[in-house]
Design an enzyme around this catalytic site. Structure first.
Site, mmCIF file in Angstrom:
data_model
loop_
_atom_site.group_PDB
_atom_site.id
_atom_site.type_symbol
_atom_site.label_atom_id
_atom_site.label_comp_id
_atom_site.label_asym_id
_atom_site.label_seq_id
_atom_site.Cartn_x
_atom_site.Cartn_y
_atom_site.Cartn_z
ATOM 1 N N ASP A 184 -63.047 41.031 -13.410
ATOM 2 C CA ASP A 184 -62.357 41.876 -12.155
ATOM 3 C C ASP A 184 -61.362 42.653 -12.749
ATOM 4 O OD1 ASP A 184 -61.368 42.613 -9.413
ATOM 5 O OD2 ASP A 184 -59.778 41.306 -9.844
ATOM 6 N N ASP A 204 -61.491 47.029 -13.785
ATOM 7 C CA ASP A 204 -60.454 48.030 -13.498
ATOM 8 C C ASP A 204 -59.919 48.877 -14.306
ATOM 9 O OD1 ASP A 204 -60.569 46.988 -10.466
ATOM 10 O OD2 ASP A 204 -58.508 47.289 -10.175
ATOM 11 N N ASP A 215 -58.115 39.673 -24.053
ATOM 12 C CA ASP A 215 -56.993 39.981 -24.378
ATOM 13 C C ASP A 215 -57.255 41.237 -25.373
ATOM 14 O OD1 ASP A 215 -57.298 38.283 -26.266
ATOM 15 O OD2 ASP A 215 -55.130 37.597 -26.344
ATOM 16 N N LYS A 223 -62.157 33.687 -23.881
ATOM 17 C CA LYS A 223 -60.911 33.309 -24.186
ATOM 18 C C LYS A 223 -60.772 31.724 -24.836
ATOM 19 C CE LYS A 223 -56.184 33.837 -24.155
ATOM 20 N NZ LYS A 223 -55.640 34.932 -25.280
ATOM 21 N N TYR A 272 -62.493 32.245 -8.393
ATOM 22 C CA TYR A 272 -62.830 33.050 -7.123
ATOM 23 C C TYR A 272 -63.327 32.060 -6.053
ATOM 24 C CZ TYR A 272 -61.828 37.677 -8.232
ATOM 25 O OH TYR A 272 -61.285 39.024 -8.427
HETATM 26 C C1 IPM Z 1 -63.400 43.852 -6.723
HETATM 27 C C2 IPM Z 1 -62.447 43.817 -5.819
HETATM 28 C C3 IPM Z 1 -62.540 42.294 -5.185
HETATM 29 C C4 IPM Z 1 -62.579 41.450 -6.103
HETATM 30 C C5 IPM Z 1 -61.527 41.992 -3.933
HETATM 31 C C6 IPM Z 1 -61.560 43.151 -3.035
HETATM 32 C C7 IPM Z 1 -61.677 40.827 -3.493
HETATM 33 O O1 IPM Z 1 -61.241 43.721 -6.602
HETATM 34 O O2 IPM Z 1 -64.790 43.753 -6.054
HETATM 35 O O3 IPM Z 1 -63.390 44.145 -7.875
HETATM 36 O O4 IPM Z 1 -61.629 40.685 -6.586
HETATM 37 O O5 IPM Z 1 -63.644 41.012 -6.768
HETATM 38 MN MN MN Z 2 -61.425 44.175 -8.514
#
Ligand code: IPM
Ligand code: MN
Length: 368
Positions: free
Chosen positions: A253, A257, A229, A197, A147
Site C-alpha cells: 500500500d 503510493d 525501508d 522487514k 488489513y
Molecule cells: C489502495 C487504497 C486502499 C488500500 C484503501 C482505499 C482501503 O489505498 O487501494 O491502495 O489501502 O488498499
Molecule cells: Mn493505497
C-alpha cells in the site's frame, strides 16, 4: 463473436467522470474489433451505494459482479467530514472495497510504476535519476496481513484504551503471491526484488523462507531481497534498479503510493487486482472529492485499467498496447489536464476532451 460481461462500479468523487471516459474507450474497442462484444452493467458501489440503499456493497451489486467476467471499478470514498455521515463499518473502504477484495480473493495486485520518457516531465525526480524512464511492476499481496487480520479494541487491565491488529499469513498465501511475482519476472528482466522487514518481523522471516523455496523453481530469476525501508529510499534515489517488486499488503500500500509519487501523480497509475476466478481493475488514486465534478481529473489511470483488463482478463494484449500508445501520444502532443500540470506547461484539456483525444489516437492504430 466473444461477449464479455463487465460490471462497472463508478463509485464516488471523480469515479463517474473518469469511468465515462473508460466506457468511451471500451465502446471504441468494441467497434474496432468485430468479434468482441462488451456487455456493460452499471452497479452502485461505495458511499453513493450507501446513501441509496443503506449498504456500501449492496446485494444487487454483488449479483452483478458475481455474473461478470471482469469488474471495472472507479474510485470510492468521501472527504473526512462527509465520511462521518456513514457508520464506520459501512464507510466505503471497509464496507465496499475490502469486502470486494475478500469476496473474489483478489490476492494479486499489480501496480505498474511506468514512466516512459514522454511522461518524464510529470515526475519530481531529476532527469539524471529518471534516465531512460522508469518501468517497475509492483506486486502487492492484497487479501492478507494487517488489513484482514483479527482486530480488537477496548480497555485493558490497566484501564487504558488499547488496540491490537494481527498480521497473519500462512505459507500457502505467501507462496501464491510469490509465484505470481516469479512468473511475471520471467516475462520481464528476470530480476525480482523481494521486499521484507525480516530484521524485525517474523512474518517477513516466513515470507523470505518461501521466496527461497520458490526461487529453486525459477533458477533463471535473480532474487534480490531488500528491507522495505531501504527500498523506499532506493525508489527515489535509483528507481531504475527495480523491475518486479513483491511484497505483503501493507508494505505494498505504502510503496505503491510512493511509486505514484515518483511518477508525479497516482493519476498515472492504473492497477489490476487478480483472483484465480475473477479480477477487478481500478485506478490507484482516490476519489479526489476536492476536484470532483470539475472535469479536470485525468482519466489515464482509469483508461489504463481498461488496458490492463483487456490484456489480463480477455487476452487482448495488442489492443491493450494500442491504448497505452494512444495515451502516450496524447501526452506527447502536449495535452494534459490541470490536475497533473500547471497551466502553461501544457495544452490543458478537460477529462472529457482527454478521453476524446485518446479515442482519436486509438482510432488511428491498426486493429490488433
Ligand atoms: C489502495 C487504497 C486502499 C488500500 C484503501 C482505499 C482501503 O489505498 O487501494 O491502495 O489501502 O488498499
Ligand atoms: Mn493505497
Amino acid at each position: 463473436m466473444k461477449t464479455y460481461n463487465i460490471a462497472l462500479l463508478a463509485g464516488d468523487g471523480i469515479g463517474p467522470e473518469v469511468m465515462k471516459e473508460a466506457v468511451k474507450v471500451l465502446n471504441l474497442v468494441e467497434q474496432r474489433n468485430e468479434n468482441v462484444k462488451f456487455d456493460l452493467h452499471e452497479a452502485l458501489f461505495g458511499a453513493v451505494a450507501y446513501f441509496a440503499t443503506g449498504s456500501a456493497f449492496p446485494e444487487e451489486t454483488k449479483t452483478i459482479c458475481d455474473k461478470a467476467d471482469a469488474i471495472l471499478k472507479g474510485t470510492i470514498g468521501l472527504n473526512h467530514e462527509d465520511s462521518k455521515k456513514i457508520p464506520i463499518d459501512e464507510q466505503p473502504e471497509r464496507g465496499a472495497l475490502l469486502p470486494l477484495r475478500r469476496r473474489y480473493n483478489t490476492f494479486a495486485n499489480f501496480r505498474p510504476v511506468y514512466l516512459p520518457k514522454g511522461l518524464a516531465h510529470f515526475s519530481p525526480l531529476k532527469a539524471s535519476v529518471i534516465g531512460e524512464g522508469i518501468d517497475i511492476m509492483i506486486i502487492r499481496e492484497l487479501v492478507g496481513g494487517l488489513y484482514f487480520g483479527d482486530k480488537e479494541a477496548g480497555i485493558n487491565a490497566e484501564g487504558k484504551r488499547f488496540v491490537r491488529e494481527v498480521l497473519e499469513y500462512d505459507e500457502d498465501q505467501i507462496r501464491q503471491i510469490v509465484r505470481v511475482a516469479f512468473d511475471v519476472s520471467m516475462t520481464r528482466k528476470k530480476v525480482l526484488h523481494n521486499i521484507h522487514k525480516s530484521n524485525v518481523l517474523k512474518s517477513s522471516v516466513l515470507w523470505n523462507e518461501i521466496v527461497d523455496e520458490e526461487s529453486k523453481n525459477y533458477p533463471e530469476v535473480e532474487v534480490k531481497s531488500i528491507l522495505v525501508d531501504a527500498a523506499a529510499t532506493y525508489l527515489c534515489l535509483n528507481p531504475g534498479m527495480f523491475d518486479v517488486m513483491v511484497m505483503e499488503n501493507m508494505f505494498g500500500d505504502i510503496l505503491s503510493d510512493q511509486g505514484g509519487g515518483i511518477l508525479g501523480s497516482l493519476g498515472l497509475m492504473p492497477s489490476a487486482c487478480r483472483g484465480l476466478k475473477k479480477s477487478y481493475y481500478e485506478p490507484s488514486h482516490g476519489s479526489a472529492p476536492d476536484i470532483a465534478g470539475k472535469g479536470i481529473a485525468n482519466p489515464y489511470s482509469m483508461i489504463g485499467s481498461v488496458a490492463l483488463m483487456l490484456d489480463m482478463s480477455f487476452g487482448m494484449e495488442k489492443e491493450a498496447k494500442n491504448i497505452w500508445a494512444a495515451m502516450q501520444n496524447v501526452f506527447a502532443k502536449g495535452y494534459s489536464t490541470s490536475d497533473l500540470s500547471k497551466a502553461n506547461e501544457a495544452n490543458l484539456v478537460t477529462t472529457e476532451e482527454f478521453g476524446d483525444l485518446v479515442c482519436v489516437e486509438l482510432a488511428k492504430m491498426p486493429v490488433a
